[in-house]
Motif scaffolding. Sequence first.
Motif, PDB file in Angstrom:
ATOM      1  N   GLY A   7      40.674  44.271  37.499  1.00 34.00           N
ATOM      2  CA  GLY A   7      41.191  44.131  36.148  1.00 34.00           C
ATOM      3  C   GLY A   7      42.662  44.427  36.032  1.00 34.00           C
ATOM      4  N   THR A   8      43.422  44.152  37.092  1.00 35.72           N
ATOM      5  CA  THR A   8      44.857  44.389  37.061  1.00 35.72           C
ATOM      6  C   THR A   8      45.491  43.620  35.914  1.00 35.72           C
ATOM      7  N   GLY A   9      46.293  44.319  35.129  1.00 35.21           N
ATOM      8  CA  GLY A   9      46.951  43.700  33.991  1.00 35.21           C
ATOM      9  C   GLY A   9      46.220  43.890  32.686  1.00 35.21           C
ATOM     10  N   LEU A  10      45.021  44.461  32.705  1.00 36.81           N
ATOM     11  CA  LEU A  10      44.234  44.658  31.495  1.00 36.81           C
ATOM     12  C   LEU A  10      44.199  46.134  31.116  1.00 36.81           C
ATOM     13  N   SER A  11      44.169  46.404  29.831  1.00 35.26           N
ATOM     14  CA  SER A  11      43.965  47.771  29.359  1.00 35.26           C
ATOM     15  C   SER A  11      42.472  48.091  29.378  1.00 35.26           C
TER      16      SER A  11
END
Length: 500
Positions: A420-424
């Motif tokens: 989930g890189t880039g997601l909060s």
Amino acid sequence: MRSYYAVLAGFGVLTASVILAQADLLATLLTSGFSWLLVVVIAARAVLAGVQGAVVGRFAARTKSLLRKRILSAETDRAGEAATLATKGVDAADPYLTGYLPALVTAVVVPVAVIVRLFTADLASALIVTATVPLIPVFAILVGAHTKAKTARQWRLLAKLGGHFLDVVRGLTTLKVFGRAEAQARTVRAMADAHVDATMRTLRVAFLSALVLELLATLSVALVAVPIGFRLLEGGMTAHTALLILILAPEAYLPLRAAGAKFHAGAEGLAAIRETEALAPAMVTRPGIRRRRGVPGVVLDNVTVHYGDTPVLSGLDLRIEPGEHVALMGPSGSGKSTLLALLLGFVEPTHGRVLIDGVDLRELDLAAWRAEIAWVPQRPTLFTGSVTHNIGFGRPAGDAARAAALDDVVTALPEIGEVGTGLSSGQRQRIGIARAWARTDAGLLLLDEPTARLDAGTEATVLAATRRLLEGRTAILVAHRPAMAALADRVIEVKTLEHV
């Protein structure tokens, strides 16, 4: 494996027959003259070895493929160990399947055939071989018992190293933020050193045992050869018989030596296979009942669940009507997530029953039942790819993304990383909610604290999506916060067993 053993036994019998014929023809060649039949027998032995290698290789490839499929389909949270077994572990099974097992079967068949032939040629030599041949497996068993424990420890350390390393890599950003990266690097180095030490100890045992087996076989052949030389000089034995015995005697020990030489590689492969069995036991397929699709009613009838000797749930009775929304609240460790695992079929009750519309869950077709469940875990698993692919897994996901307020994320992030890189945190959780939205045919909704790590603003967005998601479904919500519990028709407090 039973069919594989039968095929290996067939090859063993053919190999023994060719060995006996070859020894007889070689003795004839050295005493009487050349026979073209010897060329045919030698060629047959070469062809037989090639065919056996091809059959064994094909079986090993098929078996390794099945092991990998079993590991990859296993319902386990030991991702690091699964990755280690699916790669290095399954490859380590190759020497066991292609080397040790064929050598073991040959070591059972060929010495017996050779001894029987020696009894027809010379009683004294046959008795010596009969007395000395068992010494090799006896010593091999003694060494093997020691090797088994060392090899099992080696694989446990490797699996532990792989699992810990994967966890460190996944959490590397957090470790750097809190200044714990160097400490974890030292831990990984220490675990790697322990695995190296275990591997070197196993190799030392392997080399020493090979020396012992070779020495035993050489001395045993000498016990046969020396008396034959004296008897041949005294005229008490024909040259053909003497040569036949001298050619056959090493053949009686050779398969045992080969099996002993391959034992340690085989032991490593067997340890890997057993680790695979422990991680992903073979699923016994059984015909199950397919219920009529719809909103289910759920009953837990005196359900008790133990993890080993530790009780997690004890005597739980619960009825949830079709379409009812129930919230479970209670401290960590009280068994809330275990209750969801029961309904998903990940855990079976130690005692009691889980009834779906009056039918025991153990009697249902598990795959069909899971297709009727929308599950939102605490941490949704994400994959490399687009947000819509992570939601629908190849099916249309636009409506589900809009329902979970992910339109802006779909536009801004066409591609996300594996974790989930880039997601909060809130965006990851909304992807989990959107997946449940995409399961339009699911009649049961299970939510495991979907707002536990969200800020107030993000929580409000997720709750709004969840409220719409609950409509027309039976739902069980594991909740720590009152805002999530407020979505339910009924709140049930779950206590830890020591407070009951």
